[in-house]
Write a protein that holds these residues in place. Structure first.
Motif, PDB file in Angstrom:
ATOM      1  N   GLY A  23       1.062  -1.126   0.017  1.00  0.00           N
ATOM      2  CA  GLY A  23      -0.083  -0.064   0.046  1.00  0.00           C
ATOM      3  C   GLY A  23       0.767   1.161   0.065  1.00  0.00           C
ATOM      4  N   LEU A  24       2.103   1.220   1.005  1.00  0.00           N
ATOM      5  CA  LEU A  24       2.806   2.386   0.684  1.00  0.00           C
ATOM      6  C   LEU A  24       3.533   2.725  -0.556  1.00  0.00           C
ATOM      7  CD1 LEU A  24       4.348   2.125   4.440  1.00  0.00           C
ATOM      8  CD2 LEU A  24       2.845   3.951   3.603  1.00  0.00           C
ATOM      9  N   GLU A  25       3.863   1.350  -1.133  1.00  0.00           N
ATOM     10  CA  GLU A  25       4.614   1.402  -2.484  1.00  0.00           C
ATOM     11  C   GLU A  25       3.603   2.231  -3.416  1.00  0.00           C
ATOM     12  OE1 GLU A  25       6.486  -1.266  -5.736  1.00  0.00           O
ATOM     13  OE2 GLU A  25       7.075  -1.769  -3.259  1.00  0.00           O
ATOM     14  N   GLN A  26       2.308   1.642  -3.240  1.00  0.00           N
ATOM     15  CA  GLN A  26       1.397   2.065  -4.473  1.00  0.00           C
ATOM     16  C   GLN A  26       1.209   3.429  -4.280  1.00  0.00           C
ATOM     17  OE1 GLN A  26      -1.615  -0.968  -4.282  1.00  0.00           O
ATOM     18  NE2 GLN A  26      -0.126  -2.456  -5.193  1.00  0.00           N
ATOM     19  N   SER A  27       1.165   4.155  -3.011  1.00  0.00           N
ATOM     20  CA  SER A  27       0.679   5.135  -2.626  1.00  0.00           C
ATOM     21  C   SER A  27       1.982   6.318  -2.627  1.00  0.00           C
ATOM     22  CB  SER A  27      -0.005   5.231  -1.459  1.00  0.00           C
ATOM     23  OG  SER A  27      -1.238   4.506  -1.434  1.00  0.00           O
ATOM     24  N   ASP A  28       3.017   5.885  -3.236  1.00  0.00           N
ATOM     25  CA  ASP A  28       4.128   6.798  -3.185  1.00  0.00           C
ATOM     26  C   ASP A  28       4.406   7.253  -1.774  1.00  0.00           C
ATOM     27  OD1 ASP A  28       4.296   6.677  -6.110  1.00  0.00           O
ATOM     28  OD2 ASP A  28       2.994   8.306  -6.371  1.00  0.00           O
ATOM     29  N   GLY A  29       4.513   6.116  -0.860  1.00  0.00           N
ATOM     30  CA  GLY A  29       4.808   6.584   0.554  1.00  0.00           C
ATOM     31  C   GLY A  29       4.017   7.140   1.263  1.00  0.00           C
ATOM     32  N   GLN A  30       2.799   7.638   0.998  1.00  0.00           N
ATOM     33  CA  GLN A  30       1.756   8.448   1.496  1.00  0.00           C
ATOM     34  C   GLN A  30       0.945   7.578   2.382  1.00  0.00           C
ATOM     35  OE1 GLN A  30       1.835  11.880   1.517  1.00  0.00           O
ATOM     36  NE2 GLN A  30       3.658  11.463   0.212  1.00  0.00           N
ATOM     37  N   ARG A  31       1.298   7.393   3.790  1.00  0.00           N
ATOM     38  CA  ARG A  31       0.438   6.725   4.803  1.00  0.00           C
ATOM     39  C   ARG A  31      -1.093   6.841   4.583  1.00  0.00           C
ATOM     40  NH1 ARG A  31       2.683   5.611  10.636  1.00  0.00           N
ATOM     41  NH2 ARG A  31       0.500   4.750  11.487  1.00  0.00           N
ATOM     42  N   ASP A  32      -1.423   8.158   4.512  1.00  0.00           N
ATOM     43  CA  ASP A  32      -2.992   8.233   4.548  1.00  0.00           C
ATOM     44  C   ASP A  32      -3.455   7.845   3.274  1.00  0.00           C
ATOM     45  OD1 ASP A  32      -1.739  10.348   3.192  1.00  0.00           O
ATOM     46  OD2 ASP A  32      -3.153  11.956   3.528  1.00  0.00           O
ATOM     47  N   ALA A  33      -2.980   7.788   2.313  1.00  0.00           N
ATOM     48  CA  ALA A  33      -3.282   7.166   1.057  1.00  0.00           C
ATOM     49  C   ALA A  33      -3.488   5.760   0.924  1.00  0.00           C
ATOM     50  CB  ALA A  33      -2.664   7.747  -0.418  1.00  0.00           C
ATOM     51  N   ALA A  34      -2.298   5.187   1.483  1.00  0.00           N
ATOM     52  CA  ALA A  34      -2.192   3.747   1.596  1.00  0.00           C
ATOM     53  C   ALA A  34      -3.369   3.247   2.547  1.00  0.00           C
ATOM     54  CB  ALA A  34      -0.935   3.311   2.017  1.00  0.00           C
ATOM     55  N   GLN A  35      -3.564   3.641   3.582  1.00  0.00           N
ATOM     56  CA  GLN A  35      -4.502   3.579   4.691  1.00  0.00           C
ATOM     57  C   GLN A  35      -5.849   3.647   3.806  1.00  0.00           C
ATOM     58  OE1 GLN A  35      -3.964   6.305   7.673  1.00  0.00           O
ATOM     59  NE2 GLN A  35      -2.694   5.117   8.832  1.00  0.00           N
ATOM     60  N   GLN A  36      -6.218   4.642   3.167  1.00  0.00           N
ATOM     61  CA  GLN A  36      -7.635   4.740   2.781  1.00  0.00           C
ATOM     62  C   GLN A  36      -7.550   3.667   1.629  1.00  0.00           C
ATOM     63  OE1 GLN A  36     -10.037   6.772   3.405  1.00  0.00           O
ATOM     64  NE2 GLN A  36     -11.100   5.631   2.023  1.00  0.00           N
ATOM     65  N   ALA A  37      -6.784   3.391   0.758  1.00  0.00           N
ATOM     66  CA  ALA A  37      -6.747   2.280  -0.264  1.00  0.00           C
ATOM     67  C   ALA A  37      -6.928   0.931   0.310  1.00  0.00           C
ATOM     68  CB  ALA A  37      -5.431   2.266  -0.973  1.00  0.00           C
ATOM     69  N   LEU A  38      -6.483   0.704   1.838  1.00  0.00           N
ATOM     70  CA  LEU A  38      -6.678  -0.505   2.016  1.00  0.00           C
ATOM     71  C   LEU A  38      -7.982  -0.720   2.642  1.00  0.00           C
ATOM     72  CD1 LEU A  38      -5.256  -3.088   3.322  1.00  0.00           C
ATOM     73  CD2 LEU A  38      -5.218  -1.701   5.529  1.00  0.00           C
ATOM     74  N   ILE A  39      -8.677   0.467   3.502  1.00  0.00           N
ATOM     75  CA  ILE A  39     -10.096   0.417   3.966  1.00  0.00           C
ATOM     76  C   ILE A  39     -11.004   0.130   2.562  1.00  0.00           C
ATOM     77  CG2 ILE A  39     -11.569   1.955   4.773  1.00  0.00           C
ATOM     78  CD1 ILE A  39      -9.277   3.370   6.562  1.00  0.00           C
TER      79      ILE A  39
END
Length: 161
Positions: A23-39
């Motif tokens: 998720g972090l890799e796909q979101s260019d290291g943006q934790r909030d974007a990775a969290q949202q994608a996972l949710i």
């Protein structure tokens, strides 16, 4: 104790770690974007309907709760769940509360998949997890009851068709 359960606990922890990293890799290291994608993935109808690809947190929980796993497997699973909850934390929301919301919603949605309430559960949980403050979370409920509101839940007539 089944070695399958012990392996499953370790596989679950590894899967949680992999999903965070992906998720972090796909979101260019943006934790909030990775969290949202996972949710969005975890609380989707597709994920609800694909139990075989399972949730690495919800799937082994039953084995852990039944005492079917040895102490080492329970420790590994508990640490993995705690690490995942820490990763889910935001400035506005506690990570453990977010994890409980996700896992609980998924379990309930799977148990009610034949009824419209199942999709309402997923929607309400997604909206609660993406709300930015307490007041916004109180307004998310598709039934208008808010988080922790008191309303009678009714099933739609018959199964989804």
């Amino acid at each position: 104790m089944s070695t399958d359960i012990q392996k499953g606990a370790h596989v679950s922890v590894a899967e949680l770690t992999r999903r965070r990293a992906d998720g972090l890799e796909q979101s260019d290291g943006q934790r909030d974007a990775a969290q949202q994608a996972l949710i969005d993935v975890c609380l989707s109808v597709a994920h609800r309907d694909n139990a075989a690809d399972g949730c690495p947190t919800a799937a082994p929980a039953s084995d852990m709760a039944r005492g079917s796993a040895d102490r080492e497997a329970c420790r590994a699973y508990s640490e993995g769940v705690g690490d995942f909850a820490d990763w889910l934390a935001t400035e506005d929301q506690d990570g453990m509360a977010r994890l409980r919301t996700m896992v609980g919603a998924l379990v309930l949605a799977r148990a009610t998949r034949e009824f419209l309430i199942s999709e309402e559960i997923l929607t309400a949980a997604r909206e609660a997890l993406t709300a930015t403050d307490w007041r916004e979370r109180q307004e998310f409920s598709p039934r208008g009851h808010g988080a922790g509101g008191r309303g009678r839940v009714r099933l739609r007539a018959g199964p989804r068709g």
